[in-house]
Scaffold this motif. Sequence first.
Motif, PDB file in Angstrom:
ATOM      1  N   SER A  82      -8.241  -0.212   4.172  1.00  0.00           N
ATOM      2  CA  SER A  82      -6.844   0.009   4.552  1.00  0.00           C
ATOM      3  C   SER A  82      -6.191   1.106   3.733  1.00  0.00           C
ATOM      4  O   SER A  82      -5.460   1.961   4.277  1.00  0.00           O
ATOM      5  CB  SER A  82      -6.049  -1.294   4.397  1.00  0.00           C
ATOM      6  OG  SER A  82      -6.591  -2.308   5.214  1.00  0.00           O
ATOM      7  N   VAL A  83      -6.424   1.116   2.431  1.00  0.00           N
ATOM      8  CA  VAL A  83      -5.849   2.148   1.569  1.00  0.00           C
ATOM      9  C   VAL A  83      -6.296   3.534   2.009  1.00  0.00           C
ATOM     10  O   VAL A  83      -5.492   4.482   2.091  1.00  0.00           O
ATOM     11  CB  VAL A  83      -6.202   1.873   0.090  1.00  0.00           C
ATOM     12  CG1 VAL A  83      -5.912   3.112  -0.767  1.00  0.00           C
ATOM     13  CG2 VAL A  83      -5.419   0.680  -0.439  1.00  0.00           C
ATOM     14  N   VAL A  84      -7.564   3.662   2.338  1.00  0.00           N
ATOM     15  CA  VAL A  84      -8.092   4.954   2.811  1.00  0.00           C
ATOM     16  C   VAL A  84      -7.444   5.326   4.133  1.00  0.00           C
ATOM     17  O   VAL A  84      -7.030   6.476   4.339  1.00  0.00           O
ATOM     18  CB  VAL A  84      -9.631   4.894   2.958  1.00  0.00           C
ATOM     19  CG1 VAL A  84     -10.148   6.146   3.672  1.00  0.00           C
ATOM     20  CG2 VAL A  84     -10.293   4.745   1.596  1.00  0.00           C
ATOM     21  N   TRP A  85      -7.322   4.360   5.043  1.00  0.00           N
ATOM     22  CA  TRP A  85      -6.743   4.651   6.354  1.00  0.00           C
ATOM     23  C   TRP A  85      -5.296   5.115   6.229  1.00  0.00           C
ATOM     24  O   TRP A  85      -4.910   6.118   6.838  1.00  0.00           O
ATOM     25  CB  TRP A  85      -6.829   3.408   7.237  1.00  0.00           C
ATOM     26  CG  TRP A  85      -6.379   3.668   8.660  1.00  0.00           C
ATOM     27  CD1 TRP A  85      -7.148   4.131   9.687  1.00  0.00           C
ATOM     28  CD2 TRP A  85      -5.057   3.504   9.189  1.00  0.00           C
ATOM     29  NE1 TRP A  85      -6.384   4.257  10.833  1.00  0.00           N
ATOM     30  CE2 TRP A  85      -5.094   3.890  10.559  1.00  0.00           C
ATOM     31  CE3 TRP A  85      -3.843   3.086   8.654  1.00  0.00           C
ATOM     32  CZ2 TRP A  85      -3.987   3.847  11.389  1.00  0.00           C
ATOM     33  CZ3 TRP A  85      -2.720   3.041   9.467  1.00  0.00           C
ATOM     34  CH2 TRP A  85      -2.793   3.417  10.815  1.00  0.00           C
ATOM     35  N   TYR A  86      -4.482   4.408   5.453  1.00  0.00           N
ATOM     36  CA  TYR A  86      -3.069   4.776   5.318  1.00  0.00           C
ATOM     37  C   TYR A  86      -2.923   6.141   4.641  1.00  0.00           C
ATOM     38  O   TYR A  86      -2.006   6.901   4.958  1.00  0.00           O
ATOM     39  CB  TYR A  86      -2.299   3.714   4.544  1.00  0.00           C
ATOM     40  CG  TYR A  86      -1.974   2.493   5.371  1.00  0.00           C
ATOM     41  CD1 TYR A  86      -0.998   2.527   6.369  1.00  0.00           C
ATOM     42  CD2 TYR A  86      -2.641   1.285   5.182  1.00  0.00           C
ATOM     43  CE1 TYR A  86      -0.705   1.423   7.139  1.00  0.00           C
ATOM     44  CE2 TYR A  86      -2.357   0.168   5.948  1.00  0.00           C
ATOM     45  CZ  TYR A  86      -1.395   0.233   6.919  1.00  0.00           C
ATOM     46  OH  TYR A  86      -1.118  -0.875   7.689  1.00  0.00           O
ATOM     47  N   ALA A  87      -3.816   6.464   3.729  1.00  0.00           N
ATOM     48  CA  ALA A  87      -3.763   7.756   3.034  1.00  0.00           C
ATOM     49  C   ALA A  87      -4.009   8.903   4.009  1.00  0.00           C
ATOM     50  O   ALA A  87      -3.552  10.037   3.781  1.00  0.00           O
ATOM     51  CB  ALA A  87      -4.779   7.790   1.901  1.00  0.00           C
ATOM     52  N   GLN A  88      -4.718   8.631   5.094  1.00  0.00           N
ATOM     53  CA  GLN A  88      -5.053   9.680   6.067  1.00  0.00           C
ATOM     54  C   GLN A  88      -3.996   9.855   7.143  1.00  0.00           C
ATOM     55  O   GLN A  88      -4.094  10.777   7.963  1.00  0.00           O
ATOM     56  CB  GLN A  88      -6.408   9.339   6.714  1.00  0.00           C
ATOM     57  CG  GLN A  88      -7.574   9.397   5.741  1.00  0.00           C
ATOM     58  CD  GLN A  88      -8.866   8.858   6.349  1.00  0.00           C
ATOM     59  OE1 GLN A  88      -8.855   8.200   7.400  1.00  0.00           O
ATOM     60  NE2 GLN A  88      -9.982   9.156   5.717  1.00  0.00           N
ATOM     61  N   GLN A  89      -3.004   8.982   7.153  1.00  0.00           N
ATOM     62  CA  GLN A  89      -1.978   9.050   8.225  1.00  0.00           C
ATOM     63  C   GLN A  89      -0.913  10.099   7.914  1.00  0.00           C
ATOM     64  O   GLN A  89      -0.674  10.450   6.775  1.00  0.00           O
ATOM     65  CB  GLN A  89      -1.341   7.682   8.402  1.00  0.00           C
ATOM     66  CG  GLN A  89      -2.324   6.613   8.799  1.00  0.00           C
ATOM     67  CD  GLN A  89      -3.236   7.001   9.942  1.00  0.00           C
ATOM     68  OE1 GLN A  89      -2.767   7.293  11.046  1.00  0.00           O
ATOM     69  NE2 GLN A  89      -4.524   7.046   9.695  1.00  0.00           N
TER      70      GLN A  89
ATOM     71  N   ILE B 103       0.840  -1.207   0.000  1.00  0.00           N
ATOM     72  CA  ILE B 103       0.000   0.000   0.000  1.00  0.00           C
ATOM     73  C   ILE B 103       0.869   1.248   0.000  1.00  0.00           C
ATOM     74  O   ILE B 103       0.626   2.205  -0.741  1.00  0.00           O
ATOM     75  CB  ILE B 103      -0.961  -0.010   1.205  1.00  0.00           C
ATOM     76  CG1 ILE B 103      -2.029  -1.097   1.026  1.00  0.00           C
ATOM     77  CG2 ILE B 103      -1.629   1.361   1.390  1.00  0.00           C
ATOM     78  CD1 ILE B 103      -2.961  -1.262   2.214  1.00  0.00           C
ATOM     79  N   ASN B 104       1.901   1.230   0.833  1.00  0.00           N
ATOM     80  CA  ASN B 104       2.819   2.364   0.915  1.00  0.00           C
ATOM     81  C   ASN B 104       3.517   2.603  -0.423  1.00  0.00           C
ATOM     82  O   ASN B 104       3.638   3.740  -0.889  1.00  0.00           O
ATOM     83  CB  ASN B 104       3.853   2.087   2.013  1.00  0.00           C
ATOM     84  CG  ASN B 104       4.438   3.339   2.614  1.00  0.00           C
ATOM     85  OD1 ASN B 104       3.789   4.382   2.633  1.00  0.00           O
ATOM     86  ND2 ASN B 104       5.660   3.254   3.096  1.00  0.00           N
ATOM     87  N   ALA B 105       3.963   1.523  -1.060  1.00  0.00           N
ATOM     88  CA  ALA B 105       4.671   1.636  -2.341  1.00  0.00           C
ATOM     89  C   ALA B 105       3.750   2.140  -3.447  1.00  0.00           C
ATOM     90  O   ALA B 105       4.129   3.017  -4.243  1.00  0.00           O
ATOM     91  CB  ALA B 105       5.258   0.281  -2.726  1.00  0.00           C
ATOM     92  N   ALA B 106       2.556   1.599  -3.523  1.00  0.00           N
ATOM     93  CA  ALA B 106       1.614   2.015  -4.565  1.00  0.00           C
ATOM     94  C   ALA B 106       1.243   3.487  -4.422  1.00  0.00           C
ATOM     95  O   ALA B 106       1.132   4.213  -5.412  1.00  0.00           O
ATOM     96  CB  ALA B 106       0.366   1.143  -4.519  1.00  0.00           C
ATOM     97  N   ALA B 107       1.066   3.940  -3.171  1.00  0.00           N
ATOM     98  CA  ALA B 107       0.716   5.343  -2.936  1.00  0.00           C
ATOM     99  C   ALA B 107       1.840   6.273  -3.394  1.00  0.00           C
ATOM    100  O   ALA B 107       1.590   7.392  -3.853  1.00  0.00           O
ATOM    101  CB  ALA B 107       0.418   5.567  -1.456  1.00  0.00           C
TER     102      ALA B 107
END
Length: 325
Positions: free
Chosen positions: A318-325, A207-211
């Motif tokens: 999860s993607v939404v949550w990590y984007a908000q961190q 997720i981190n890499a794709a973002a």
Amino acid sequence: MYTTPYHTRDLSNISFLITGGAGFIGSNIVEYLLKYGAKKVRVLDNFSTGYKKNIKPFLANPAFELIEGDIRDIEVCRHAVNGIDCVSHQAALGSVPRSINDPVTTNDVNISGFLNILLASKDEGIKYFVYAASSSTYGDHPSLPKVEDKIGNPLSPYAVTKYVNELYASVFSRTYNFHTIGLRYFNVFGPRQNPSGAYAAVIPLFINAAAKKEIVTINGDGQTSRDFTFIENVVQANIKALLIEPKNHEVINIAVGERTTLNQLWKYICNLNNVDIEPNYQQERRGDVKHSLANIQKAESLINYKPQISIKKGLEISVVWYAQQ
């Protein structure tokens, strides 16, 4: 999360101890219990792999209590279980690669620490004790799906420690009449899982890499498959297992019952981020199991476990949550 309660008992007169409660899985269990009005939620954590930011939202809650300490200290464990009704033991050193690099520390935490909290709970007269077991216990057994009574040889020091936990719990059941439930987790993911560091799990890494539109490294050909399990399903299992009184030691698979390859996983995550990036393939890691898929019939029968969140829905959350961190 946790818009649907997974319990039927009134929690307002029940006190809980969550070891490793500042970690990924533990803090999610804490969140659920506080949301639904538990009398007390005590966390024991030494912050070696947990984070204070994970429990920061709970500090103002009068039902929340923190003990900063190490499960390798038996007196800390005895203090932690004092006055507690239910124990959810999540504290451990995870990661197969970490255990290969440092088997001694993994052994000390996962075996000696487990024995300490098990013994302290037995001596305290705890009635409800649930612990984090692991699908790594299946080792090299080739059959799919994985059924609880068919295991092979462990493939890493981590797998050895989690199997020894089950052996100790079984012996305590037969010898001391202290009955517990082990939850064999299958590749848990979701909010609060650490996306960085040498031992980060694959989904937050992806997720981190794709973002960031970065290339990921996949060990092997990408056909390695796992039964990826969203955190809310695991919380459900813990809550339900904590509120039934076992008559023997039991071990049950906690998963979804669906298999996803690493190639499929990366494609799902890329689609959610509107990117198309080819991964970098390298050799397989030592100690890794090639395929994993759970039979969850025993969990359904014993604790009425019914996974609610699919991998695709869990990845969206999860993607939404990590984007908000």
